[in-house]
Design a protein around this motif. Sequence first.
Motif, PDB file in Angstrom:
ATOM      1  N   GLN A  77     -16.447   2.519  42.246  1.00 59.31           N
ATOM      2  CA  GLN A  77     -15.408   2.349  43.119  1.00 59.31           C
ATOM      3  C   GLN A  77     -14.377   3.242  43.084  1.00 59.31           C
ATOM      4  N   LEU A  78     -14.309   4.159  41.957  1.00 62.74           N
ATOM      5  CA  LEU A  78     -13.442   5.265  42.034  1.00 62.74           C
ATOM      6  C   LEU A  78     -13.864   6.487  42.488  1.00 62.74           C
ATOM      7  N   ARG A  79     -14.984   6.610  43.100  1.00 63.09           N
ATOM      8  CA  ARG A  79     -15.750   7.850  43.529  1.00 63.09           C
ATOM      9  C   ARG A  79     -14.805   8.522  44.492  1.00 63.09           C
ATOM     10  N   PHE A  80     -14.222   8.032  45.502  1.00 62.85           N
ATOM     11  CA  PHE A  80     -13.448   8.538  46.382  1.00 62.85           C
ATOM     12  C   PHE A  80     -11.942   9.222  45.707  1.00 62.85           C
ATOM     13  N   PHE A 101      -2.211   4.015  40.266  1.00 63.24           N
ATOM     14  CA  PHE A 101      -2.050   5.422  39.487  1.00 63.24           C
ATOM     15  C   PHE A 101      -1.369   5.483  38.459  1.00 63.24           C
ATOM     16  N   ASP A 102      -0.315   4.874  38.223  1.00 64.67           N
ATOM     17  CA  ASP A 102       0.503   4.995  36.771  1.00 64.67           C
ATOM     18  C   ASP A 102      -0.377   4.332  35.756  1.00 64.67           C
ATOM     19  N   PHE A 103      -1.078   3.504  36.123  1.00 69.45           N
ATOM     20  CA  PHE A 103      -1.797   2.719  34.987  1.00 69.45           C
ATOM     21  C   PHE A 103      -2.943   3.828  34.510  1.00 69.45           C
ATOM     22  N   PHE A 104      -3.457   4.644  35.406  1.00 64.79           N
ATOM     23  CA  PHE A 104      -4.541   5.395  34.789  1.00 64.79           C
ATOM     24  C   PHE A 104      -3.991   6.631  34.260  1.00 64.79           C
ATOM     25  N   ALA A 105      -2.820   7.165  34.837  1.00 64.07           N
ATOM     26  CA  ALA A 105      -2.214   8.264  34.396  1.00 64.07           C
ATOM     27  C   ALA A 105      -1.788   7.991  33.181  1.00 64.07           C
ATOM     28  N   ARG A 106      -1.006   7.102  32.550  1.00 64.07           N
ATOM     29  CA  ARG A 106      -0.543   6.656  31.478  1.00 64.07           C
ATOM     30  C   ARG A 106      -1.710   6.727  30.385  1.00 64.07           C
ATOM     31  N   ALA A 107      -2.836   6.013  30.771  1.00 64.56           N
ATOM     32  CA  ALA A 107      -4.006   5.916  29.677  1.00 64.56           C
ATOM     33  C   ALA A 107      -4.505   7.312  29.606  1.00 64.56           C
ATOM     34  N   TYR A 108      -4.484   8.199  30.664  1.00 68.70           N
ATOM     35  CA  TYR A 108      -4.759   9.571  30.511  1.00 68.70           C
ATOM     36  C   TYR A 108      -3.831  10.389  29.479  1.00 68.70           C
ATOM     37  N   VAL A 109      -2.728  10.249  29.568  1.00 65.62           N
ATOM     38  CA  VAL A 109      -1.724  10.639  28.686  1.00 65.62           C
ATOM     39  C   VAL A 109      -1.717  10.381  27.350  1.00 65.62           C
ATOM     40  N   TRP A 110      -2.266   9.036  27.117  1.00 71.00           N
ATOM     41  CA  TRP A 110      -2.311   8.623  25.741  1.00 71.00           C
ATOM     42  C   TRP A 110      -3.891   9.305  25.072  1.00 71.00           C
ATOM     43  N   LEU A 153      -3.326  11.610  46.103  1.00 73.59           N
ATOM     44  CA  LEU A 153      -3.996  10.529  45.274  1.00 73.59           C
ATOM     45  C   LEU A 153      -3.092   9.433  44.850  1.00 73.59           C
ATOM     46  N   ARG A 154      -1.710   9.604  44.396  1.00 73.59           N
ATOM     47  CA  ARG A 154      -0.852   8.494  44.011  1.00 73.59           C
ATOM     48  C   ARG A 154      -0.618   7.657  45.342  1.00 73.59           C
ATOM     49  N   LYS A 155      -0.507   8.285  46.575  1.00 74.79           N
ATOM     50  CA  LYS A 155      -0.240   7.394  47.550  1.00 74.79           C
ATOM     51  C   LYS A 155      -1.393   6.659  48.019  1.00 74.79           C
ATOM     52  N   THR A 156      -2.521   7.219  47.677  1.00 73.58           N
ATOM     53  CA  THR A 156      -3.973   6.374  48.060  1.00 73.58           C
ATOM     54  C   THR A 156      -4.190   5.445  47.104  1.00 73.58           C
ATOM     55  N   MET A 157      -3.805   5.502  46.020  1.00 76.47           N
ATOM     56  CA  MET A 157      -4.248   4.383  44.837  1.00 76.47           C
ATOM     57  C   MET A 157      -3.018   3.699  44.841  1.00 76.47           C
ATOM     58  N   GLY A 158      -1.970   3.825  45.126  1.00 77.50           N
ATOM     59  CA  GLY A 158      -0.643   3.122  45.091  1.00 77.50           C
ATOM     60  C   GLY A 158      -0.010   3.334  43.500  1.00 77.50           C
ATOM     61  N   ASP A 159       1.235   3.188  43.489  1.00 78.86           N
ATOM     62  CA  ASP A 159       1.969   3.724  42.398  1.00 78.86           C
ATOM     63  C   ASP A 159       1.314   2.945  40.937  1.00 78.86           C
ATOM     64  N   GLU A 160       1.381   1.770  41.321  1.00 77.77           N
ATOM     65  CA  GLU A 160       0.785   0.799  39.897  1.00 77.77           C
ATOM     66  C   GLU A 160      -0.387   1.203  39.340  1.00 77.77           C
ATOM     67  N   CYS A 196       4.785  14.666  35.826  1.00 79.79           N
ATOM     68  CA  CYS A 196       4.119  15.750  36.189  1.00 79.79           C
ATOM     69  C   CYS A 196       2.965  15.367  36.929  1.00 79.79           C
ATOM     70  N   LEU A 197       2.335  14.439  36.439  1.00 77.20           N
ATOM     71  CA  LEU A 197       0.703  14.122  37.181  1.00 77.20           C
ATOM     72  C   LEU A 197       1.019  13.397  38.366  1.00 77.20           C
ATOM     73  N   GLN A 198       2.279  12.913  38.786  1.00 72.82           N
ATOM     74  CA  GLN A 198       2.753  12.189  40.028  1.00 72.82           C
ATOM     75  C   GLN A 198       2.797  13.393  41.062  1.00 72.82           C
ATOM     76  N   ALA A 199       3.450  14.663  40.389  1.00 72.43           N
ATOM     77  CA  ALA A 199       3.634  15.648  41.457  1.00 72.43           C
ATOM     78  C   ALA A 199       2.443  16.635  41.632  1.00 72.43           C
ATOM     79  N   ASP A 200       1.624  16.590  40.652  1.00 70.20           N
ATOM     80  CA  ASP A 200       0.309  17.447  40.792  1.00 70.20           C
ATOM     81  C   ASP A 200      -0.868  16.579  41.626  1.00 70.20           C
ATOM     82  N   PHE A 201      -0.773  15.360  41.804  1.00 72.67           N
ATOM     83  CA  PHE A 201      -1.708  14.537  42.517  1.00 72.67           C
ATOM     84  C   PHE A 201      -0.769  13.510  43.456  1.00 72.67           C
ATOM     85  N   PRO A 202      -0.014  14.173  44.360  1.00 73.38           N
ATOM     86  CA  PRO A 202       0.784  13.321  45.231  1.00 73.38           C
ATOM     87  C   PRO A 202      -0.003  12.458  46.202  1.00 73.38           C
TER      88      PRO A 202
END
Length: 278
Positions: free
Chosen positions: A122-125, A82-91, A73-80, A65-71
């Motif tokens: 570093q994450l400002r953008f 993005f998924d690291f922060f997304a998983r931490a956010y979900v938890w 952002l995911r391309k910019t950060m890279g899958d690995e 769901c997060l990947q679909a909502d932030f397509p």
Amino acid sequence: MHEPEHLPLARLQAWFLTAMTAPGGARRGMELAQQHHGLSQGEVLKNEGRLHIYADGYVQRLLECLQADFPVLRKTMGDELFDFFARAYVWRHPSRSPTLYDLGGGFADFLAASQPPGSGGQLRFPVELARLERARSEAGRAPGLEKRRPPGTPDLGWLTGGEEAIRLAPCTRLLALSFPVQAFWRQAQAASEQAMPPPPAPGADYLAIARLQYRLNMHVLLPWQFHLLQAAEHEAHGLQACALHAARECALPVAQVLADALLWLPLASAAGITCGAD
């Protein structure tokens, strides 16, 4: 899963929610569930392995769901990353809403809070890119003007000398960013992951995201236009009050803001950024 009659359903549901959403996975979740709810896994489960499957599937669904909502952002950060922060956010922020649309509401703030002290922002953008994509999502789902008036019909009360209030359309979202995110988003959205444009240099970017006839549009605003609309973001206000706010924020003469606003507000209305009274 056992369903002993002496255990209330609400208590079992709370146990499973803790076990499935706790940081660290299902095993750590079961430990926390026992501490918080006084039930051991043996009292609730017949097969521990199934909970791991359900927990992994639950987290994976939220990540999707997060990947679909932030397509972009995911391309910019890279899958690995993005998924690291997304998983931490979900938890850290497990879904508490009946709709998964609400899941990403705090993701940009989570990214901002995740920056360690002294990191230089570093994450400002990425944070601002997340704010843009969330605003687009909100503008796409909020009540719109499709059934309220014909598209492109401006409200001309200001031109006739009336003190008609400025009202933002319910689906309009305003953003004041410190990077030109809108231009980057358009390029990145159309680019492949191998040909992504570089992040832009810092620079002010004022946007209004609006929906007209079910189509999202991002409008670049001048600073005075942004502050004029910002004055009416949460409650409709008259043109004079909004112009005073914009003049103060931009260090401009009020008369100049009023004159420019009289010419621009009909265009903002035709674009679906503002709307008339119900």
